[in-house]
Design an enzyme around this catalytic site. Structure first.
Site, PDB file in Angstrom:
ATOM      1  N   HIS A 168       6.676  32.011 -88.050  1.00  0.00           N
ATOM      2  CA  HIS A 168       5.330  32.237 -88.567  1.00  0.00           C
ATOM      3  C   HIS A 168       5.138  31.546 -89.904  1.00  0.00           C
ATOM      4  O   HIS A 168       4.280  31.909 -90.695  1.00  0.00           O
ATOM      5  CB  HIS A 168       5.039  33.738 -88.664  1.00  0.00           C
ATOM      6  CG  HIS A 168       5.508  34.481 -87.460  1.00  0.00           C
ATOM      7  ND1 HIS A 168       6.651  35.223 -87.445  1.00  0.00           N
ATOM      8  CD2 HIS A 168       5.005  34.529 -86.204  1.00  0.00           C
ATOM      9  CE1 HIS A 168       6.845  35.712 -86.235  1.00  0.00           C
ATOM     10  NE2 HIS A 168       5.871  35.310 -85.462  1.00  0.00           N
TER      11      HIS A 168
HETATM   12  S1  FES Z   1       7.952  33.886 -90.548  1.00  0.00           S
HETATM   13 FE1  FES Z   1       7.880  35.427 -89.035  1.00  0.00          FE
HETATM   14  S2  FES Z   1       9.955  35.630 -88.550  1.00  0.00           S
HETATM   15 FE2  FES Z   1      10.020  34.158 -90.103  1.00  0.00          FE
END
Ligand code: FES
Ligand code: HEM
Lengths: 190, 433
Positions: free
Chosen positions: A155
């Site tokens: 993410h």
């Molecule tokens: S940014 Fe969501 S798990 Fe690393």
């Protein structure tokens, strides 16, 4: 019998009321007591709990090398940082960090996230961290992202060269496991 | 359940009569599946209930067979699934029936839910019926998620890691809960084992809730496209043969689609990374859940805070429980609610858009769009539902189901209601125009 009881019902608590409540209470305690083993069996078991420590030989690591080892089923990053990486991390004011805590159990819990507090004691180029993104648990990729540290592909969290969170949804710096340098070339994790 | 006053059911067969007077199972079947009165205007959207029952049975049968050949162990699981695919007689077929079946099941349940939202089937007196449906949806999601972990591919492992880590966002106890779910300090053998156990269990729990769902349905009766309650026997037809045949026909069409996926594009809805064995050291470049969870995943990622994202994602499901009380309109069916109708279709578009966004990387414009549609998702329930019931002027609603059916047929043909079966063989329905 039935009639006398009927009249008593609205007066003093009877022996029967007492037995009724006592039975219910014992039953509730019994159910709760029995529920616990069924809940607790799901927790990490004795074999997982056994804090097995891992010994790592780092004698072949040059400046700029990283390795990943497994400890308690988790990846642990060991990196021998370049001077530029250490400098970059040192120059970042702690006030600029989303998470100001070092998260290093080897030095105590409330220390500020300075580079020295994140790195190995007295061996500032060495960085040992649990390689699990503090957002939702992916393994970040090394030497990537805007801060030259780690980048999480899941993410988009970015960590700097001291493994401190700089942007993205992750709330905290990468965790540091308990570890020591047993000698100049051996790290014991756990 | 003795003495169902309404039907004078008298089995002809002596043995059946003997059994029925001791265990009235034949009376029950007769009453609930044969003579049960159903509104005569139900359209094909009402066939998804039967399709869903069929899918649950299909998943249980194919799953129990798979379990005979599968092993829930991190060393073995991936190979055992390949063994099912290559060595077990017809293993490939049974596995594809199960894997594609999960998608078909969710497709059907989303159609079923959209039907309920459009025609206001959640409103009194069907609140409990609706809430039981939401319970089924949540259980299905848990079952599908845990099933996807079983083949122990890369998506299995990393999907399990990301989803279980959602609970770490809970303040204070979060990390302990996650370790409790894992049975260790990472997703590992203990996790796979318990997921298999629960994946086997939950479909049976779903079956139990389905019984309650149908019980609640048969207590209050079906809603229908007009949303007008059944007023007399002129409004209804018996379940058999009218609805059994209609359901059956729809089921056959559905099975054609299902078979097309199973035989021609079985992996179309899956992710190729799940044919790579799980590796705890390497996260795939791009983790995505199965398509049916994508809208919720998009909401999770739309929020720039860990706890906030998790709260929004779970709320998006939990909010469904209170929908019966959020909608203030007296009129059930969107057919007579011009503004709600628009709001509904925008809602559908938002869900599809969120699904697509969930499959895209969480960056730049995708995140902004996901925020926008997440906002609409919640605004639909929290703002539009209460508000539209107050400001909207509904179109005139027919007095009865029979009247709406007659009006429709009157326009086109002279033989009023010719195609509609009448249970009580009533003489020509009264023409009111
Ligand atoms: S940014 Fe969501 S798990 Fe690393
Ligand atoms: C609500 C019903 C069910 C749903 C939605 C569901 C969903 C799934 C999904 C999505 C998979 C992964 C498929 C893949 O990619 O390979 C799976 C695998 C599996 N399921 Fe189910 N399932 C259901 C019922 C059952 C039942 C009742 C059993 C009985 C034990 C079962 C046993 C299995 C097994 C053994 C696997 C692993 C083999 C494989 O991956 O193909 N399932 N399930």
């Amino acid at each position: 019998m039935a009639t006398t009881e009927h009249t008593e019902e609205h007066q003093e608590p009877t022996r029967r009321d007492f037995l009724y409540i006592a039975t219910g209470a014992v039953g509730a305690v019994g159910v709760a007591g029995l529920a616990w083993p069924f809940i607790d069996q799901m927790n990490p078991d004795a074999s997982a709990q056994a804090m097995a420590s891992v010994e790592v030989d780092v004698s072949s690591m040059n400046v700029g090398d990283s390795i990943t080892i497994m400890w308690r089923g988790k990846p642990v990053f060991i990196r021998r940082r370049t001077d530029a990486e250490v400098e970059a991390a040192k120059e970042t004011p702690v006030a600029d960090l989303p998470d100001p805590l070092a998260r290093n159990p080897n030095i105590g819990s409330d220390e500020p996230a300075t580079d020295a507090n994140r790195a190995a004691v007295d061996r500032e180029p060495w960085l040992v961290m649990i390689g699990i993104c503090t957002h939702l648990g992916c393994v970040p990729l090394g030497q990537q992202g805007a801060f030259g540290g780690w980048f999480c592909p899941c993410h988009g969290s970015t960590y700097d060269t001291a493994g401190r969170i700089r942007s993205g949804p992750a709330p905290a710096n990468l965790d540091i496991p308990p570890y020591t340098f047993a000698s100049d070339t051996t790290i014991v994790v756990g | 359940m003795a003495g169902h006053g309404t039907s004078n059911y008298q089995p002809k067969n002596k043995v059946v009569r003997w059994v029925d007077s001791r265990l009235p199972i034949f009376s029950l079947m007769n009453e609930q599946a044969i003579v049960f009165p159903t509104p005569k205007n139900l359209n094909y959207l009402w066939t998804f209930g039967a399709i869903l029952s069929f899918m649950l049975a299909t998943m249980m049968i194919s799953g129990i067979v798979l379990a005979m050949h599968y092993a829930a162990n991190t060393e073995l699981a991936f190979d055992r699934v390949e063994h099912i695919m290559r060595d077990v007689n017809f293993g490939w077929l049974i596995r594809y029936i199960h894997a594609v079946g999960a998608s078909m099941f969710f497709f059907a349940v989303y159609m079923h839910i959209a039907r309920g939202l459009y025609y206001g089937s959640y409103k009194a007196p069907r609140e409990i019926l609706w809430m039981l449906g939401v319970v089924i949806l949540i259980l299905m999601m848990a079952t599908g998620f845990m099933g996807y972990v079983l083949p122990w591919g890369q998506m299995s492992f990393w999907g399990a890691t990301v989803i279980t880590n959602l609970f770490s966002a809970i303040p204070l106890v979060g990390p302990s809960i996650v370790e409790w779910l894992w049975g260790g300090f990472a997703v590992d053998n203990a996790t796979l084992n318990r997921f298999f156990s629960l994946h086997y269990l939950l479909p049976f729990v779903i079956a139990g809730v389905v019984v309650l769902h149908i019980w609640a349905l048969h207590e209050v009766g079906n809603n229908n496209p007009t949303g007008v309650s059944v007023k007399s026997s002129k409004d209804t037809v018996p379940f058999h043969p009218y609805l059994t045949m209609k359901d059956f026909f729809a089921l056959v069409c559905f099975m054609v689609l299902y078979a097309y996926f199973v035989f021609y594009i079985p992996n179309y809805l899956g992710h190729p990374d799940n044919y790579i064995e799980a590796d705890p050291l390497v996260t795939p470049a791009h983790i995505v859940p199965e398509w049916y969870l994508l809208p919720f995943y998009a909401m999770l990622r739309a929020i720039p805070s860990k706890l906030g994202g998790v709260v929004v994602m779970f709320s998006s499901l939990l909010i469904l429980f209170v929908v019966p009380w959020l909608d203030t309109s007296k009129v059930r069916s969107a057919k007579y609610r011009p503004m709600f109708k628009i709001a509904f279709w925008v809602f559908v578009i938002s869900c599809i858009a969120l699904g697509w966004l969930g499959s895209q990387p969480a960056e730049g414009v995708y995140v902004m769009l996901a925020r926008f549609f997440t906002f609409y998702y919640f605004a639909f329930f929290l703002i539009l539902m209460p508000l539209l019931g107050i400001i909207e002027t509904p179109k005139p609603v027919p007095n009865s189901i029979a009247e709406s059916v007659l009006a429709r047929h009157h326009g086109s043909t002279a033989t009023v209601g010719s195609g509609e079966g009448r249970p009580d063989a009533a003489p020509a329905a009264p023409k009111k125009d």
